[in-house]
Design a protein around this motif. Structure first.
Motif, PDB file in Angstrom:
ATOM      1  N   ALA A 158       0.821  -1.210   0.000  1.00 46.60           N
ATOM      2  CA  ALA A 158       0.000   0.000   0.000  1.00 46.60           C
ATOM      3  C   ALA A 158       0.855   1.261   0.000  1.00 46.60           C
ATOM      4  CB  ALA A 158      -0.929   0.001   1.209  1.00 46.60           C
ATOM      5  N   GLY A 185       3.150   2.805  -1.690  1.00 47.60           N
ATOM      6  CA  GLY A 185       3.898   3.068  -2.901  1.00 47.60           C
ATOM      7  C   GLY A 185       3.975   1.921  -3.872  1.00 47.60           C
ATOM      8  N   ASP A 186       2.864   1.202  -3.981  1.00 48.03           N
ATOM      9  CA  ASP A 186       2.775   0.149  -4.996  1.00 48.03           C
ATOM     10  C   ASP A 186       3.992  -0.776  -5.029  1.00 48.03           C
ATOM     11  OD1 ASP A 186       0.815   1.333  -7.807  1.00 48.03           O
ATOM     12  OD2 ASP A 186       0.308   0.058  -6.108  1.00 48.03           O
ATOM     13  N   GLN A 228       6.929  -0.297  -3.820  1.00 52.34           N
ATOM     14  CA  GLN A 228       8.222   0.369  -3.892  1.00 52.34           C
ATOM     15  C   GLN A 228       9.197  -0.226  -2.888  1.00 52.34           C
ATOM     16  OE1 GLN A 228       7.551   4.509  -3.261  1.00 52.34           O
ATOM     17  NE2 GLN A 228       9.308   5.105  -4.497  1.00 52.34           N
ATOM     18  N   ALA A 268       4.318  -6.569  -9.596  1.00 51.61           N
ATOM     19  CA  ALA A 268       2.989  -6.239 -10.128  1.00 51.61           C
ATOM     20  C   ALA A 268       2.048  -7.431  -9.989  1.00 51.61           C
ATOM     21  CB  ALA A 268       3.103  -5.810 -11.583  1.00 51.61           C
ATOM     22  N   TRP A 299      -1.388  -7.416  -7.992  1.00 53.91           N
ATOM     23  CA  TRP A 299      -2.637  -7.830  -8.645  1.00 53.91           C
ATOM     24  C   TRP A 299      -3.320  -8.920  -7.822  1.00 53.91           C
ATOM     25  CZ3 TRP A 299      -3.508 -12.858 -10.501  1.00 53.91           C
ATOM     26  CH2 TRP A 299      -4.686 -13.042 -11.251  1.00 53.91           C
TER      27      TRP A 299
END
Lengths: 189, 189
Positions: A109, A111-112, A114, A154, A158
């Motif tokens: 959550a 920063g995707d 990061q 990613a 997802w």
DNA sequence: ACATAATTGCACGTTGTGTTCAATAACTTA
DNA sequence: TAAGTTATTGAACACAACGTGCAATTATGT
């Protein structure tokens, strides 16, 4: 180590986990953590310099676990099983991330992925590196490597956004297919 | 529109761009922007509610530009040229992002393309959607779509971190290959 | 029991945020 | 150009969070 330190450390970690289920990392203040952990604010500073420091600790903890689980698996250098070995390692990682669902979500959550990437990056690079040059010969290795590492992040993102619904085995399979680790892909049409 | 408003708007945008070359988004305060733009701090608030609001405006500006450049290209529905059409659109986007180098860097610096994804996501999804189901049949469409969208963001990020050194044409080519838009990929070994 | 070390709460200075407001300056248009 | 409108300015205010310092208290290990 002093029992008191252990207690507060755990209290902080648990409080942080709990808060990450409700709020984003950016929206959590040190005051929040201290209150949730039921400790004094100054006590927090006795353990961590900043909020990011705490996140660091959490990430490296996850990292250490994943590492300990997946590294020992690597013993076979047989080419015929190299793909399945990679796949198995991915499955192991995915299982572990699912088990630590809320923490995983929290890490992503902020920063995707990061931070996830920052901590797992080197490890994932090492993991994917042996496969890179064998797949896409007309593309720079470092591009392919970056593609796989970010692609895996990613994928996890997802997956967790869909509530971890497919099995780790299926997710690993999707990732393998999409990254060229298959005999038959498709063509233009 | 009042000339004064235009001036300050531009001053703010330029100041923001300049600051993004030096600092990360998170480390830029509204005071910084006001000083760099040589305006009063309260004037900033007359134009934008928050710092994120400003970033929103910047992103949607880039988005609008990219959109206006690439959408008109789409006229052919000929399958044989559909890949090159996609590739050309990607090349157009990459050219535009390279031309706005510093802004692109700034957008990406704040969360590894998170905002880029947020603003381009829908557009990129529309762009990639027609190709999704034709490539990997054994993988869920939404996974493939997500993979392409995030993969493209990762590609841009990789590109700018390397100083935009390969040409847009080459970068688009790498992306196309790695995503299965080619006749010959590789096999296990 | 005693020395050691962690915790606590409070105070302080700093920085940034967002709002308000009256004075001033610039603009539009009639 | 004169008059009315609108933007800008800077200062003040309240607020939240950060990070530090410190003396009093409390728990720990031996």
């Amino acid at each position: 180590m002093d029992r008191r330190q252990q207690k507060t450390q755990q209290a902080i970690f648990k409080a942080f986990d709990r808060l990450l289920e409700k709020k984003r990392f950016e929206d959590i203040s040190i005051k929040d953590i201290a209150e949730e952990a039921n400790i004094g604010r100054s006590t927090f500073y006795a353990h961590f310099e900043t909020k990011a420091d705490l996140m660091d600790a959490v990430c490296s903890e996850i990292f250490t676990h994943v590492l300990s689980i997946t590294i020992p698996t690597e013993q076979s250098h047989d080419f015929s099983t190299s793909e399945t070995s990679l796949k198995n390692r991915l499955i192991h990682i995915l299982h572990h991330l699912k088990d630590n669902g809320s923490t995983t979500k929290g890490v992503f959550a902020s920063g995707d992925g990061q931070l996830f990437l920052h901590y797992f990056g080197e490890y994932l690079k090492e993991m994917f590196n042996p496969y890179v040059s064998t797949i896409y010969i007309q593309v720079p290795d470092d591009y392919v490597l970056n593609h796989m590492v970010t692609g895996f992040a990613a994928t996890v993102n997802w997956w967790l956004q869909g509530g971890f619904s497919p099995t780790p085995e299926m997710v690993a399979d999707y990732f393998m297919q999409v990254n060229g680790f298959v005999t038959i892909t498709k063509i233009s049409q």
